[in-house]
Design a protein around this motif. Structure first.
Motif, PDB file in Angstrom:
ATOM      1  N   UNK A 102       0.835  -1.206   0.000  1.00 17.04           N
ATOM      2  CA  UNK A 102       0.000   0.000   0.000  1.00 17.04           C
ATOM      3  C   UNK A 102       0.866   1.251   0.000  1.00 17.04           C
ATOM      4  N   UNK A 103       0.438   2.251  -0.772  1.00 14.74           N
ATOM      5  CA  UNK A 103       1.172   3.512  -0.869  1.00 14.74           C
ATOM      6  C   UNK A 103       1.336   4.175   0.488  1.00 14.74           C
ATOM      7  N   UNK A 104       0.338   4.088   1.350  1.00 18.41           N
ATOM      8  CA  UNK A 104       0.402   4.760   2.651  1.00 18.41           C
ATOM      9  C   UNK A 104       1.635   4.318   3.437  1.00 18.41           C
ATOM     10  N   UNK A 105       1.920   3.022   3.435  1.00 22.01           N
ATOM     11  CA  UNK A 105       3.091   2.528   4.158  1.00 22.01           C
ATOM     12  C   UNK A 105       4.388   2.936   3.458  1.00 22.01           C
ATOM     13  N   UNK A 106       4.349   3.001   2.129  1.00 20.67           N
ATOM     14  CA  UNK A 106       5.551   3.425   1.389  1.00 20.67           C
ATOM     15  C   UNK A 106       5.875   4.880   1.699  1.00 20.67           C
ATOM     16  N   UNK A 107       4.856   5.728   1.715  1.00 17.84           N
ATOM     17  CA  UNK A 107       5.061   7.147   2.023  1.00 17.84           C
ATOM     18  C   UNK A 107       5.600   7.306   3.447  1.00 17.84           C
ATOM     19  N   UNK A 108       5.073   6.554   4.385  1.00 20.41           N
ATOM     20  CA  UNK A 108       5.553   6.636   5.766  1.00 20.41           C
ATOM     21  C   UNK A 108       7.022   6.258   5.858  1.00 20.41           C
ATOM     22  N   UNK A 109       7.449   5.294   5.052  1.00 20.94           N
ATOM     23  CA  UNK A 109       8.846   4.861   5.078  1.00 20.94           C
ATOM     24  C   UNK A 109       9.754   5.835   4.340  1.00 20.94           C
ATOM     25  N   UNK A 110       9.297   6.350   3.200  1.00 21.29           N
ATOM     26  CA  UNK A 110      10.135   7.212   2.365  1.00 21.29           C
ATOM     27  C   UNK A 110      10.102   8.669   2.782  1.00 21.29           C
ATOM     28  N   UNK A 111       9.053   9.065   3.508  1.00 21.61           N
ATOM     29  CA  UNK A 111       8.919  10.435   4.013  1.00 21.61           C
ATOM     30  C   UNK A 111       8.867  11.467   2.891  1.00 21.61           C
ATOM     31  N   UNK A 112       8.213  11.104   1.796  1.00 16.16           N
ATOM     32  CA  UNK A 112       8.000  12.053   0.704  1.00 16.16           C
ATOM     33  C   UNK A 112       6.820  11.599  -0.143  1.00 16.16           C
ATOM     34  N   UNK A 113       6.267  12.542  -0.889  1.00 18.46           N
ATOM     35  CA  UNK A 113       5.055  12.287  -1.661  1.00 18.46           C
ATOM     36  C   UNK A 113       5.299  12.266  -3.166  1.00 18.46           C
ATOM     37  N   UNK A 114       6.541  12.269  -3.580  1.00 17.68           N
ATOM     38  CA  UNK A 114       6.854  12.443  -4.991  1.00 17.68           C
ATOM     39  C   UNK A 114       6.214  11.366  -5.873  1.00 17.68           C
ATOM     40  N   UNK A 115       5.970  10.173  -5.334  1.00 18.09           N
ATOM     41  CA  UNK A 115       5.355   9.119  -6.131  1.00 18.09           C
ATOM     42  C   UNK A 115       3.982   9.530  -6.672  1.00 18.09           C
ATOM     43  N   UNK A 116       3.318  10.434  -5.960  1.00 17.31           N
ATOM     44  CA  UNK A 116       1.992  10.849  -6.384  1.00 17.31           C
ATOM     45  C   UNK A 116       2.001  11.469  -7.785  1.00 17.31           C
TER      46      UNK A 116
END
Length: 311
Positions: A102-116
Motif C-alpha cells: 500500500x502507498x500509505x506505508x511506502x510514504x511513511x517509510x520514504x517520508x515524501x510524496x513524490x510518487x503521487x
C-alpha cells in the motif's frame, strides 16, 4: 438488505463460489482464509493459494457496480488494477490478484510524496481512455453525476438528508445559484465527463511488481474528471507526510495530473478549470456518498468544504 459479513451461511456461500472459481483457475488453497477487512460497506478475504495470495471482495447493496466497472478496467486498462481473476456482475463479488504494498506505508517509510506525480499521471490517462465509455458505465450502474446534473442532484440531496444541520442546509440552499453558475463555467472548458474515482487517496493505491495499481472503485462515478482533485490534492496531498494542513504545495501534483489533459485539450486554461473543480468536487462527493446510512455526518462536512471555499 445489508449483508452480515460474519454470517456463517453467507460465508459458506462465498467459500463455495471462491472454491469453484479457484478450481477453474487451476489454483489450490494452501492455508487458512482470513477476513482482515470488515466494514459496513464492504468486506475482503485473503486466500493463500499455490499461485500466491488472492483477494475476494463483496460490496453492500448499491455498490455492486464496482465488479462491473473492474471488468471494464481490466479490459481497457489492465495495467491500472490488480489482475481480475473472476467476478459476478450480479452480486458484485470479485476475485483479484494481490495488489502488493500500500502507498500509505511506502510514504511513511520514504517520508515524501513524490510518487503521487506518477500516480496522478497514470490515473489521468485512465480517465481520458474511458471518456468514450461514460454512457456504457452509467448503463452498468456506475452513478451518473455528470456535470450538467450536479445542481439538480444537490437540490435533491437537501430534500433527502434529514440529518443535515440547519445552518449547513440554509447555506447550501442559498448557494444553489452559485453552484449552477460554477457548473456552467466549468462546462465551458470543454472537458468531457468520464470515470472519477471520488475517493482517491493513499490507501487506494498500491505498488505491485514495480507498477502502481488503483483499487477500491466502489465510490467511483461518472462526473467531471477534475472533481477527483478535491479529495486527492486538498484532502490528502496538501496535508503532507506529517498530516499538517497546507504543508505540501499541490501545484506540482496538479500539473502532473493535467499533463495528459493538456495534450488532449491544449487550448483550454486547465489550471483555472481545476480551481473550480476542486470546490465543486466536494459537492459531488456529498451527492455521491449520501445514500449510505452511515455517511450523513460526512455529507454535512463535505458540503461545508464547498461552502468554506476549499481549496
Amino acid at each position: 438488505m445489508q449483508p452480515d459479513w460474519t454470517d456463517p451461511a453467507w460465508r459458506a456461500e462465498v467459500d463455495a463460489w471462491v472454491g469453484t472459481r479457484l478450481e477453474e483457475l487451476g489454483l489450490g488453497i494452501t492455508g487458512p482464509v482470513e477476513q482482515p477487512h470488515i466494514r459496513p460497506w464492504a468486506t475482503a478475504l485473503r486466500i493463500p493459494t499455490d499461485g500466491g495470495d488472492v483477494w475476494f471482495k463483496a460490496n453492500m447493496p448499491g455498490l455492486e457496480h464496482e465488479a462491473r466497472l473492474a471488468a471494464v478496467l481490466a479490459d481497457r486498462r489492465p495495467d491500472c488494477i490488480p489482475p481480475l481473476l473472476a467476478h459476478d456482475p450480479e452480486s458484485g463479488w470479485m476475485l483479484m490478484g494481490d495488489a502488493g504494498t500500500r502507498l500509505r506505508e511506502i510514504v511513511e517509510a520514504e517520508r515524501e510524496l513524490v510518487r503521487w506525480r506518477d500516480i496522478l499521471l497514470l490515473y489521468a490517462g485512465v480517465q481520458i481512455d474511458l471518456t468514450a465509455d461514460a454512457d456504457a458505465l452509467v448503463a452498468l450502474g456506475v452513478p451518473d453525476i455528470r456535470l450538467a446534473t450536479l445542481p439538480g442532484q444537490t437540490e435533491a440531496l437537501l430534500a433527502e438528508v434529514a440529518e443535515l444541520d440547519p445552518d449547513t442546509r440554509s447555506r447550501v440552499t442559498a448557494a444553489l445559484p452559485e453552484i449552477r453558475e460554477l457548473c456552467e463555467e466549468l462546462g465551458s472548458f470543454g472537458i468531457p465527463d468520464t470515470i472519477q474515482h471520488d475517493d482517491f487517496h493513499d490507501a487506494q493505491v498500491y505498488v505491485r511488481d514495480g507498477r502502481y495499481v488503483l483499487l477500491d472503485w466502489g465510490d467511483a462515478c461518472v462526473s467531471h474528471p477534475f472533481f477527483t482533485l478535491a479529495v486527492t490534492l486538498d484532502g490528502v496531498i496538501a496535508w503532507g507526510v506529517d498530516d499538517v494542513e497546507s504543508s505540501e504545495p499541490t501545484e506540482p501534483y496538479r500539473d502532473a495530473y493535467l499533463t495528459p489533459f493538456v495534450a488532449a485539450h491544449g487550448g483550454a486554461d486547465l489550471v483555472a478549470a481545476t480551481t473550480i473543480a476542486r470546490r465543486l468536487g466536494w459537492i459531488c462527493r456529498a451527492v455521491n456518498g449520501h445514500l449510505a446510512p452511515f455517511e450523513s455526518e460526512q455529507t454535512g462536512r463535505r458540503l461545508r468544504m464547498f461552502l468554506d471555499g476549499m481549496p
